[in-house]
Design an enzyme around this catalytic site. Structure first.
Site, PDB file in Angstrom:
ATOM      1  N   SER A  69       0.975  -1.185   0.297  1.00 33.60           N
ATOM      2  CA  SER A  69      -0.106  -0.024   0.083  1.00 33.60           C
ATOM      3  C   SER A  69       0.849   0.981  -0.064  1.00 33.60           C
ATOM      4  O   SER A  69       2.192   1.333   0.546  1.00 33.60           O
ATOM      5  CB  SER A  69      -0.815   0.198   1.078  1.00 33.60           C
ATOM      6  OG  SER A  69      -1.678  -1.455   1.233  1.00 33.60           O
TER       7      SER A  69
HETATM    8  N1  SAH Z   1      -0.913  -4.223   4.024  1.00 28.63           N
HETATM    9  C1  SAH Z   1      -0.529  -4.699   2.688  1.00 28.63           C
HETATM   10  C2  SAH Z   1      -1.285  -4.943   0.951  1.00 28.63           C
HETATM   11  C3  SAH Z   1      -1.034  -5.518   0.169  1.00 28.63           C
HETATM   12  S1  SAH Z   1      -2.681  -5.832  -0.719  1.00 28.63           S
HETATM   13  C4  SAH Z   1       1.165  -4.903   2.383  1.00 28.63           C
HETATM   14  O1  SAH Z   1       0.990  -2.828   2.263  1.00 28.63           O
HETATM   15  O2  SAH Z   1       2.208  -4.981   2.104  1.00 28.63           O
HETATM   16  C5  SAH Z   1      -3.474  -6.933  -0.226  1.00 28.63           C
HETATM   17  C6  SAH Z   1      -3.427  -7.958   0.466  1.00 28.63           C
HETATM   18  O3  SAH Z   1      -4.717  -8.269   0.822  1.00 28.63           O
HETATM   19  C7  SAH Z   1      -2.986  -9.467  -1.023  1.00 28.63           C
HETATM   20  O4  SAH Z   1      -1.759  -9.350   0.447  1.00 28.63           O
HETATM   21  C8  SAH Z   1      -3.796  -9.780  -0.374  1.00 28.63           C
HETATM   22  O5  SAH Z   1      -3.392 -11.396  -0.861  1.00 28.63           O
HETATM   23  C9  SAH Z   1      -4.791  -9.958   0.574  1.00 28.63           C
HETATM   24  N2  SAH Z   1      -5.413 -10.254   0.049  1.00 28.63           N
HETATM   25  C10 SAH Z   1      -7.030 -10.770  -0.930  1.00 28.63           C
HETATM   26  N3  SAH Z   1      -8.017 -11.242  -0.062  1.00 28.63           N
HETATM   27  C11 SAH Z   1      -8.041 -11.268   1.170  1.00 28.63           C
HETATM   28  C12 SAH Z   1      -8.597 -12.262   1.764  1.00 28.63           C
HETATM   29  N4  SAH Z   1      -9.878 -13.050   1.673  1.00 28.63           N
HETATM   30  N5  SAH Z   1      -8.080 -13.377   3.174  1.00 28.63           N
HETATM   31  C13 SAH Z   1      -6.682 -12.720   3.157  1.00 28.63           C
HETATM   32  N6  SAH Z   1      -5.812 -11.848   2.935  1.00 28.63           N
HETATM   33  C14 SAH Z   1      -6.622 -11.065   1.304  1.00 28.63           C
END
Ligand code: SAH
Length: 219
Positions: A69
């Site tokens: 993010s």
């Molecule tokens: N806070 C993280 C954001 C990553 S993007 C960062 O800054 O690196 C969002 C993440 O949510 C991804 O890694 C994706 O695989 C995860 N995600 C999507 N759907 C999900 C779900 N149902 N349960 C758990 N994780 C999920």
């Protein structure tokens, strides 16, 4: 701290401090959040080839079609979560790179983080260990179900957008707890803040945002 953690040139403390300055100008006032983000080396949360871009205020790819993010959004969401007082136990849905997880781990007692992509979770686990952050529990699962055995949580922070808010997450919010979650279809998402007072849930809109979708099931 080892040289690669500390950073050099485009990953140095000076570069990190410039990002913090920028966040401050963009309206982030929470000093604790700014301090923690000044301390955490964001460059170890992205691929080495992208390390020199780690202190730009942008989202960056982390593989598997996912992104780390944007720093402004991390700061905004964390500040919104903390604005009601220091939460003790926080659930994060969407560990991704683990950067937001690290920010939370430095600010609250315990972080429970759920990620559906096993490889991303493993990398995040290694990064947090490198930083000596041991107050984090990881779970490989579909986070829309929350983490029932560890509930209730004083704070819930979701970093992928469902089209509709999963009811189960609201159920796992403690009395007085806060949940920050992006919601809506791609191109039309809002960052929402929910606060629980007994059986009542209050909802407010924080801003328009753009997150990757929350996807059902685990990989
Ligand atoms: N806070 C993280 C954001 C990553 S993007 C960062 O800054 O690196 C969002 C993440 O949510 C991804 O890694 C994706 O695989 C995860 N995600 C999507 N759907 C999900 C779900 N149902 N349960 C758990 N994780 C999920």
């Amino acid at each position: 701290m080892s040289a690669d953690l500390r950073g050099i040139g485009m990953t140095s403390q000076r570069t990190r401090d410039r990002l913090i300055q920028r966040l401050r100008h963009a309206g982030i006032q929470d000093r604790q959040v700014l301090q923690v983000m000044a301390d955490i080396p964001r460059h170890i949360f992205v691929d080495e080839a992208l390390a020199t871009r780690a202190y730009e205020d942008t989202a960056l790819p982390i593989g598997f079609g996912q992104t780390i993010s944007q720093p402004y959004i991390v700061a905004r969401m964390t500040a919104a979560l903390l604005a009601g007082g220091q939460p003790s136990r926080v659930l994060e849905v969407g560990t991704g790179s683990g950067y937001q997880t690290a920010v939370l781990a430095k600010l609250v007692d315990e972080v429970y983080t759920v990620e559906r992509i096993g490889e991303l979770q493993n990398l995040a686990r290694q990064r947090l260990a490198r930083l000596g952050l041991h107050n984090v529990r990881f779970k490989h699962s579909d986070g829309s179900w929350g983490w029932k055995s560890a509930a209730p949580f004083d704070g819930i922070l979701v970093t992928a957008a469902p089209e509709e808010v999963p009811e189960e997450l609201l159920n796992q919010l403690a009395d007085g707890g806060r949940m920050v979650i992006p919601t809506g279809a791609a191109g039309d998402q809002q960052l929402l803040l929910f606060t629980r007072h007994g059986d009542e849930i209050h909802q407010s809109n924080l801003s328009r945002v753009s997150f990757v979708p929350l996807i059902k099931g685990e990989v």
